[in-house]
Design a protein around this motif. Structure first.
Motif, PDB file in Angstrom:
ATOM      1  N   ALA A 172      -8.119 -21.016  27.799  1.00 58.54           N
ATOM      2  CA  ALA A 172      -6.854 -21.097  28.524  1.00 58.54           C
ATOM      3  C   ALA A 172      -6.803 -22.356  29.368  1.00 58.54           C
ATOM      4  O   ALA A 172      -7.800 -22.757  29.975  1.00 58.54           O
ATOM      5  CB  ALA A 172      -6.684 -19.869  29.410  1.00 58.54           C
ATOM      6  N   ASP A 173      -5.619 -22.972  29.407  1.00 61.12           N
ATOM      7  CA  ASP A 173      -5.393 -24.149  30.234  1.00 61.12           C
ATOM      8  C   ASP A 173      -3.941 -24.132  30.673  1.00 61.12           C
ATOM      9  O   ASP A 173      -3.046 -24.342  29.854  1.00 61.12           O
ATOM     10  CB  ASP A 173      -5.709 -25.424  29.448  1.00 61.12           C
ATOM     11  CG  ASP A 173      -5.536 -26.682  30.300  1.00 61.12           C
ATOM     12  OD1 ASP A 173      -5.490 -26.549  31.534  1.00 61.12           O
ATOM     13  OD2 ASP A 173      -5.422 -27.776  29.717  1.00 61.12           O
ATOM     14  N   LEU A 174      -3.711 -23.843  31.962  1.00 54.15           N
ATOM     15  CA  LEU A 174      -2.357 -23.704  32.496  1.00 54.15           C
ATOM     16  C   LEU A 174      -1.598 -22.635  31.715  1.00 54.15           C
ATOM     17  O   LEU A 174      -2.071 -21.518  31.592  1.00 54.15           O
ATOM     18  CB  LEU A 174      -1.644 -25.058  32.472  1.00 54.15           C
ATOM     19  CG  LEU A 174      -2.321 -26.164  33.313  1.00 54.15           C
ATOM     20  CD1 LEU A 174      -1.600 -27.497  33.172  1.00 54.15           C
ATOM     21  CD2 LEU A 174      -2.412 -25.749  34.765  1.00 54.15           C
ATOM     22  N   LYS A 175      -0.442 -22.946  31.107  1.00 56.14           N
ATOM     23  CA  LYS A 175       0.371 -21.916  30.464  1.00 56.14           C
ATOM     24  C   LYS A 175       0.058 -21.744  28.984  1.00 56.14           C
ATOM     25  O   LYS A 175       0.618 -20.857  28.323  1.00 56.14           O
ATOM     26  CB  LYS A 175       1.859 -22.228  30.646  1.00 56.14           C
ATOM     27  CG  LYS A 175       2.346 -23.490  29.978  1.00 56.14           C
ATOM     28  CD  LYS A 175       3.856 -23.664  30.109  1.00 56.14           C
ATOM     29  CE  LYS A 175       4.606 -22.641  29.309  1.00 56.14           C
ATOM     30  NZ  LYS A 175       6.057 -22.919  29.232  1.00 56.14           N
ATOM     31  N   TYR A 176      -0.819 -22.568  28.429  1.00 55.67           N
ATOM     32  CA  TYR A 176      -1.125 -22.485  27.001  1.00 55.67           C
ATOM     33  C   TYR A 176      -2.567 -22.050  26.766  1.00 55.67           C
ATOM     34  O   TYR A 176      -3.419 -22.141  27.636  1.00 55.67           O
ATOM     35  CB  TYR A 176      -0.880 -23.835  26.315  1.00 55.67           C
ATOM     36  CG  TYR A 176       0.575 -24.211  26.243  1.00 55.67           C
ATOM     37  CD1 TYR A 176       1.421 -23.647  25.297  1.00 55.67           C
ATOM     38  CD2 TYR A 176       1.126 -25.124  27.148  1.00 55.67           C
ATOM     39  CE1 TYR A 176       2.758 -23.983  25.231  1.00 55.67           C
ATOM     40  CE2 TYR A 176       2.471 -25.466  27.101  1.00 55.67           C
ATOM     41  CZ  TYR A 176       3.292 -24.891  26.135  1.00 55.67           C
ATOM     42  OH  TYR A 176       4.612 -25.219  26.086  1.00 55.67           O
ATOM     43  N   ASP A 189       1.210 -20.286  22.279  1.00 62.53           N
ATOM     44  CA  ASP A 189       1.970 -19.738  23.395  1.00 62.53           C
ATOM     45  C   ASP A 189       1.601 -18.259  23.526  1.00 62.53           C
ATOM     46  O   ASP A 189       2.372 -17.365  23.195  1.00 62.53           O
ATOM     47  CB  ASP A 189       3.468 -19.911  23.144  1.00 62.53           C
ATOM     48  CG  ASP A 189       4.307 -19.486  24.336  1.00 62.53           C
ATOM     49  OD1 ASP A 189       3.717 -19.266  25.414  1.00 62.53           O
ATOM     50  OD2 ASP A 189       5.530 -19.338  24.186  1.00 62.53           O
ATOM     51  N   GLU A 190       0.375 -18.015  23.965  1.00 63.82           N
ATOM     52  CA  GLU A 190      -0.169 -16.661  24.075  1.00 63.82           C
ATOM     53  C   GLU A 190      -0.853 -16.531  25.430  1.00 63.82           C
ATOM     54  O   GLU A 190      -1.260 -17.525  26.027  1.00 63.82           O
ATOM     55  CB  GLU A 190      -1.206 -16.400  22.972  1.00 63.82           C
ATOM     56  CG  GLU A 190      -0.691 -16.522  21.555  1.00 63.82           C
ATOM     57  CD  GLU A 190      -0.236 -15.196  20.984  1.00 63.82           C
ATOM     58  OE1 GLU A 190      -0.313 -14.168  21.704  1.00 63.82           O
ATOM     59  OE2 GLU A 190       0.192 -15.169  19.812  1.00 63.82           O
ATOM     60  N   ALA A 191      -1.006 -15.299  25.884  1.00 67.69           N
ATOM     61  CA  ALA A 191      -1.744 -15.035  27.125  1.00 67.69           C
ATOM     62  C   ALA A 191      -3.162 -14.608  26.776  1.00 67.69           C
ATOM     63  O   ALA A 191      -3.365 -13.766  25.895  1.00 67.69           O
ATOM     64  CB  ALA A 191      -1.056 -13.943  27.936  1.00 67.69           C
TER      65      ALA A 191
END
Length: 260
Positions: A172-176, A189-191
């Motif tokens: 994970a890095d910021l929102k991506y 584009d996943e959590a």
């Protein structure tokens, strides 16, 4: 005063049973006067459907729920990432909680054997609501007994599929989130928390920002000096990168490799 003719709905039929596809074609032909349509292709599973949809634009996908390779629920998840997603109408022989949940969320479904008037009523809802991604993910796991077979991402205007079996780790890095295979990286584009839950049987959390495929772990090494980022590092099969391991995850991760 003349009116312009209604453009026919473009449809893709996705079902692993040829007879089921033939029945839908026949019903659509019978309904042509009431609702003009054009079947632009057929596919036996979700993967083959996505191949067709790379070349064809459709208004509606008629998709069976249970299919080998990639089922209809996973297919709908990937379709939701299209710039202009087609409407999805599910077809199924199973009148159970899954189709009830779809119905409650205004996603239509047809029970087999499909009836002409029921098909017409479903098609008349187009354009309509799109499946909710979170709902699809949860129901999909229940229906198939596990997570998705593929993840998807957009790259240079194309939808790329990433086989889960080839992913070595997620970071994970910021929102991506980056998915790493032996060949390359993919930006998703996943959590990370959702991926951890969906693929708990395949991936292990090493760090607040890292999940690793259990089969990719080759060994570990401790950091030589105090490091705020990691208590130690995980070594991987097939790639030179090292992944940070938190103090909390150090013992569980080492135990997994020891007992592999």
């Amino acid at each position: 005063m003349s009116t312009s003719p209604v453009a026919p709905l473009k449809l893709l039929i996705v079902d692993d049973e040829p007879l089921a596809r033939d029945r839908l074609r026949a019903l659509l032909s019978d309904l042509a006067v009431q609702l003009p349509s054009e079947v632009v292709g057929e596919a036996a599973n979700g993967l083959l459907a996505l191949e067709i949809l790379r070349e064809q634009t459709v208004d509606v996908v008629l998709a069976d729920i249970r299919m080998p390779g990639m089922d209809g629920i996973e297919l709908a998840t990937h379709l939701g990432r299209f710039e202009k997603p087609p409407a999805v109408i599910f077809t199924t022989a199973y009148d159970n909680y899954a189709v009830q949940a779809f119905d409650l969320n205004a996603v239509d479904y047809l029970l087999k054997p499909v009836r002409a008037q029921r098909l017409l009523a479903a098609l008349q809802k187009v354009p309509g609501p799109r499946p909710d991604a979170a709902l699809l993910a949860g129901i999909g796991q229940e229906v198939r007994g596990g997570g998705r077979t593929h993840l998807s991402c957009h790259e240079r205007g194309r939808l790329l599929l990433v086989p889960i079996a080839e992913v070595l780790y997620f970071k994970a890095d910021l929102k991506y989130v980056t998915a790493r295979t032996v060949e390359r990286e993919y930006l998703l584009d996943e959590a990370l928390t959702h991926l951890e839950t969906e693929f708990a049987d395949r991936f292990l959390r090493l760090h607040r920002a890292v999940l690793v495929a259990k089969t990719a772990l080759a060994g570990f090494e401790k950091t030589a000096v105090d490091d705020a980022e990691a208590y130690g590092w995980a070594l991987l099969r097939g790639v030179p990168e090292k992944l940070p391991v938190s103090r909390r995850q150090w013992a569980p991760a080492k135990a997994l490799v020891k007992h592999a």
